[in-house]
Design a protein around this motif. Sequence first.
Motif, PDB file in Angstrom:
ATOM      1  N   MET A 198       0.823  -1.202   0.000  1.00  0.00           N
ATOM      2  CA  MET A 198       0.000   0.000   0.000  1.00  0.00           C
ATOM      3  C   MET A 198       0.864   1.262   0.000  1.00  0.00           C
ATOM      4  O   MET A 198       0.581   2.223  -0.729  1.00  0.00           O
ATOM      5  CB  MET A 198      -0.921   0.006   1.221  1.00  0.00           C
ATOM      6  N   ALA A 199       1.911   1.270   0.795  1.00  0.00           N
ATOM      7  CA  ALA A 199       2.799   2.431   0.817  1.00  0.00           C
ATOM      8  C   ALA A 199       3.424   2.649  -0.555  1.00  0.00           C
ATOM      9  O   ALA A 199       3.532   3.794  -1.032  1.00  0.00           O
ATOM     10  CB  ALA A 199       3.884   2.242   1.884  1.00  0.00           C
ATOM     11  N   ARG A 200       3.828   1.560  -1.204  1.00  0.00           N
ATOM     12  CA  ARG A 200       4.408   1.670  -2.540  1.00  0.00           C
ATOM     13  C   ARG A 200       3.405   2.268  -3.528  1.00  0.00           C
ATOM     14  O   ARG A 200       3.751   3.112  -4.357  1.00  0.00           O
ATOM     15  CB  ARG A 200       4.859   0.292  -3.020  1.00  0.00           C
ATOM     16  N   GLY A 201       2.131   1.842  -3.440  1.00  0.00           N
ATOM     17  CA  GLY A 201       1.113   2.383  -4.333  1.00  0.00           C
ATOM     18  C   GLY A 201       0.900   3.877  -4.128  1.00  0.00           C
ATOM     19  O   GLY A 201       0.758   4.633  -5.096  1.00  0.00           O
ATOM     20  N   PHE A 202       0.878   4.321  -2.865  1.00  0.00           N
ATOM     21  CA  PHE A 202       0.737   5.748  -2.584  1.00  0.00           C
ATOM     22  C   PHE A 202       1.921   6.540  -3.147  1.00  0.00           C
ATOM     23  O   PHE A 202       1.753   7.596  -3.760  1.00  0.00           O
ATOM     24  CB  PHE A 202       0.665   5.985  -1.077  1.00  0.00           C
ATOM     25  N   LYS A 203       3.123   6.039  -2.907  1.00  0.00           N
ATOM     26  CA  LYS A 203       4.316   6.771  -3.360  1.00  0.00           C
ATOM     27  C   LYS A 203       4.342   6.897  -4.874  1.00  0.00           C
ATOM     28  O   LYS A 203       4.706   7.945  -5.421  1.00  0.00           O
ATOM     29  CB  LYS A 203       5.573   6.055  -2.867  1.00  0.00           C
ATOM     30  N   ARG A 204       3.964   5.825  -5.534  1.00  0.00           N
ATOM     31  CA  ARG A 204       3.973   5.872  -6.995  1.00  0.00           C
ATOM     32  C   ARG A 204       2.957   6.898  -7.513  1.00  0.00           C
ATOM     33  O   ARG A 204       3.256   7.672  -8.413  1.00  0.00           O
ATOM     34  CB  ARG A 204       3.663   4.489  -7.556  1.00  0.00           C
ATOM     35  N   ALA A 205       1.761   6.902  -6.927  1.00  0.00           N
ATOM     36  CA  ALA A 205       0.766   7.900  -7.327  1.00  0.00           C
ATOM     37  C   ALA A 205       1.246   9.303  -6.994  1.00  0.00           C
ATOM     38  O   ALA A 205       0.986  10.261  -7.734  1.00  0.00           O
ATOM     39  CB  ALA A 205      -0.561   7.621  -6.630  1.00  0.00           C
ATOM     40  N   GLY A 206       1.971   9.431  -5.891  1.00  0.00           N
ATOM     41  CA  GLY A 206       2.432  10.749  -5.456  1.00  0.00           C
ATOM     42  C   GLY A 206       3.509  11.361  -6.311  1.00  0.00           C
ATOM     43  O   GLY A 206       3.723  12.590  -6.276  1.00  0.00           O
ATOM     44  N   GLU A 207       4.207  10.543  -7.098  1.00  0.00           N
ATOM     45  CA  GLU A 207       5.262  11.076  -7.959  1.00  0.00           C
ATOM     46  C   GLU A 207       4.717  12.126  -8.917  1.00  0.00           C
ATOM     47  O   GLU A 207       5.367  13.136  -9.198  1.00  0.00           O
ATOM     48  CB  GLU A 207       5.920   9.929  -8.739  1.00  0.00           C
TER      49      GLU A 207
END
Length: 420
Positions: A198-207
């Motif tokens: 989940m953290a990885r998904g947020f970070k990717r969207a946040g880029e």
Amino acid sequence: MRHDKGKTRRTTVSRRDVLKSAAAGAVVLGTSPFSFNIARAAGDPIKIGFPVPLTGPYGSEAKEQARCAQMAVDEFNAAGGMNGRMAELLVRDDKLKSGEAAKRAQELIENDGVHFVSGSLSASVQLAVNTICKDRGIPYVSISQSDAINEEKHFSKYTFHEAMNPHMTAGAVGRYVFPRENKRVAFLIADYAYGHEMARGFKRAGEEFGIEVVAEVKHPLATKDYSTFLPRIQAAKPDVLCLCNFGYDQMNSLKQATNFGMKERMRMVAPALLYNQRRAGGADAYSGVVGGTNFYWGIEDTVPTAKAFNDAYRKLNDGSPPSDYGAYGYAGVGGLLKAVSAAGTTDADAVVAALENLKYDLYKGQQYYRQCDHQSVQPVYIIESKDAGDQADEYDVFNVVYEETADEKMLRTCGELGHG
């Protein structure tokens, strides 16, 4: 919105019995003497194994999954089954442990003779069940979030993923929240596969939106006291706190964050905001929290299959509507039985082919399985928790603020997953 192992002996039990017997870890659901007689006349029952964590921190969600999976079986049987051949659901308690889940899945296949397996409610547990199934050529429809199960190293032709994955949910929530808030973002992460995905998904969207990660704090699964974790997040002064946890972990961390006064200083978001936990945790803890979900009963005013699913569930459950994870149980087993009907057989390869070509609308609009990784492509709903004063009744807990429509663009590419 409208409110309103040895061989296991076949036993007829009620839905309430399965919940009372959860700790025993082995029950068979939904075979009335009448339907069993039909099944014997038309051929052996179509057996579906269903390992879920009936006991443990995700028990309320798992019991909902079992209820709704049984609804799908009952509806299939009431419609005549497959040419008169009835279905039977065999529920087992995997206790949220990979080893236990693997053992239960092996028993279901080798002792009980199931034709198919669905279930699971943990990223790591479902991988254990998937390994057992793919090694034995048994189609498996997972109903728990996971990124890894779609990856080539875990995937097989028998692997299907009905649940949304963390990349889908965290990505959709991030794309909704990050443009609307300031960019300093902190993460509270349950320290296992689900939390990290989940953290990885947020970070990717946040880029795309230029977020700045100011804190990443990990906590063990089933933590009760967050007093050593939350001050580290407060000190980082984020604008957004992403709660990458689930079930009671999510509820307990939100309650304590509220008590710490953190909501006044940051927006709290959850990639998977759960209906059961919102009701259990109360409006004060969840007020204003934004999250993602596969389903909220309130979409019934615009989605006809949601209305039909809700009404069927209400008749069996004293007027209360179904939950998000219950819907996964309904769709995982219901979609599998649609494929069995389309194939006209329980032959594994024929049912796999039917699943690959299935277009189905059971509770939220049309879905289908992407060819390369058998991920169900489906809408993601963004919801916000209501204040107590805004609720029409005890079930009216969320506003649907956005729908990210079904599109393969919300998924990681087949190449990223190692397919081809």
